[in-house]
Design an enzyme around this catalytic site. Sequence first.
Site, short mmCIF file in Angstrom:
data_model
loop_
_atom_site.label_atom_id
_atom_site.label_comp_id
_atom_site.label_asym_id
_atom_site.label_seq_id
_atom_site.Cartn_x
_atom_site.Cartn_y
_atom_site.Cartn_z
N THR A 1 0.86 -1.19 0.00
CA THR A 1 0.00 0.00 0.00
C THR A 1 0.89 1.24 0.00
O THR A 1 2.03 1.17 0.43
CB THR A 1 -0.86 -0.02 1.27
OG1 THR A 1 -1.80 -1.05 1.13
CG2 THR A 1 -1.57 1.29 1.52
N ARG B 1 -14.87 -6.33 0.32
CA ARG B 1 -14.18 -5.99 1.58
C ARG B 1 -13.56 -4.58 1.46
O ARG B 1 -12.95 -4.25 0.46
CB ARG B 1 -13.11 -7.03 1.86
CG ARG B 1 -12.24 -6.72 3.09
CD ARG B 1 -10.97 -5.98 2.74
NE ARG B 1 -10.04 -5.89 3.86
CZ ARG B 1 -8.93 -5.17 3.85
NH1 ARG B 1 -8.62 -4.47 2.79
NH2 ARG B 1 -8.14 -5.15 4.88
N VAL B 2 -13.74 -3.78 2.48
CA VAL B 2 -13.12 -2.46 2.52
C VAL B 2 -12.21 -2.43 3.73
O VAL B 2 -12.63 -2.78 4.84
CB VAL B 2 -14.19 -1.35 2.61
CG1 VAL B 2 -13.54 0.01 2.82
CG2 VAL B 2 -15.05 -1.34 1.35
N GLY B 3 -10.96 -2.02 3.53
CA GLY B 3 -10.00 -1.99 4.63
C GLY B 3 -9.98 -0.66 5.35
O GLY B 3 -10.93 0.13 5.29
N ASP B 4 -8.88 -0.40 6.02
CA ASP B 4 -8.75 0.84 6.79
C ASP B 4 -8.54 2.07 5.90
O ASP B 4 -8.88 3.19 6.28
CB ASP B 4 -7.53 0.75 7.72
CG ASP B 4 -6.24 0.56 6.92
OD1 ASP B 4 -6.15 -0.45 6.20
OD2 ASP B 4 -5.36 1.43 6.98
N GLY C 1 -5.78 -4.01 7.43
CA GLY C 1 -6.74 -2.95 7.71
C GLY C 1 -7.68 -3.25 8.86
O GLY C 1 -8.12 -2.33 9.56
N THR D 1 -0.60 1.64 7.12
CA THR D 1 -0.54 0.50 6.21
C THR D 1 -0.48 -0.78 7.04
O THR D 1 -0.09 -0.74 8.20
CB THR D 1 0.69 0.59 5.27
OG1 THR D 1 0.86 -0.65 4.59
CG2 THR D 1 1.97 0.89 6.03
N GLY D 2 -0.86 -1.89 6.43
CA GLY D 2 -0.87 -3.15 7.16
C GLY D 2 -2.24 -3.80 7.03
O GLY D 2 -3.01 -3.45 6.13
N1 ASP Z 1 -4.09 -1.39 4.86
C1 ASP Z 1 -4.42 -2.01 3.59
C2 ASP Z 1 -5.73 -2.72 3.74
O1 ASP Z 1 -5.95 -3.42 4.72
C3 ASP Z 1 -3.39 -2.96 3.08
C4 ASP Z 1 -1.95 -2.53 3.18
O2 ASP Z 1 -1.62 -1.57 3.86
O3 ASP Z 1 -1.09 -3.20 2.55
O4 ASP Z 1 -6.53 -2.66 2.83
#
Ligand code: ASP
Length: 310
Positions: free
Chosen positions: A181, A209-212, A234, A231-232
């Site tokens: 990301t 699916r919707v992340g952070d 979500g 990032t990470g």
């Molecule tokens: N944070 C992003 C998500 O969960 C993924 C990522 O940071 O690599 O959609």
Amino acid sequence: MPIRGLIVHGGAGRWEARRLERAKPVLIRAVERGIEAFNENGDVVSACEEAVKVLEDSALFNAGTGSTLNIFGEVEMDASIMRGWDLEAGAVAAVRRIKNPISLARKVMEETDHVMLVGEGAERFARALGFQEYDPITPERLEKYRKYMQKLKEEGIDALPVRWKRLGELMKKYPHYFHGTVGCVAVDDAGKIVSASSTGGVFLKLEGRVGDTPQIGSGIYATEFAGASATGIGEGIARVVLSKRICDAVERGISIGEAVRMGIDYLTERVGLDAGVIALDVEGNVAHHSNTGTMPVAYYSNGKMGVEQG
Ligand code: ASP
């Protein structure tokens, strides 16, 4: 001084050494492009947008072109942007055929009464504004997806939907799928802060699916005091509302370096999922921290350029 600070990241995860080396010059280019954009029109929103676009356009990162694929082998991207001085924000979620989701998020912020548009509605809005149809799927991502699906078949696991409680296990087993990301936070010489983020999400996520990333407060936040972009995984970031937590800590008088450490430590302790964050304060001091070992970043801070592995 044109801009006080600008920091970008290329995603928290376990990066392969070769890919990491290729990512660093692109991150530096993103910082330079952000500064250039600011110099062209004195606008810190454009600085953030243009920096993120450089990263979206590089297939090395999981955002825009080269976004990771969902469980059905399709791309669904999320992005957001926020201004710290008036708390205006815009986000898009689960958009498929757009080249630069960050630019669409900016349009939501500047041209609608809303904070977030999703899926087909967001795409129809994009077309009305002149965004061209664009396929962000790269052959490399498709190949990885096909290989993984083959593996599932060979190992007899034909149940495609991945249960989220298994995501941690899956990450340990296939770490290279989970990085990439991108994000940016910038502050200009008047102390105006902007945060932005863009992602393809996480590999094999369920459709829809919707992340952070587009969740204001979790994936990004900006105030008059600080800005942060995460990032990470979500689901972990959203559950602790990471970016706002960091901005609030700075508002209470905690230094930006300490605030990012406290935020990631809290997330690690409470939800235990992978995460990283970049942030800066109104003075242009930048900070970053992750619990994944690697999160490449590049920055400009009060006259100095830098690139680090995080
Ligand atoms: N944070 C992003 C998500 O969960 C993924 C990522 O940071 O690599 O959609």
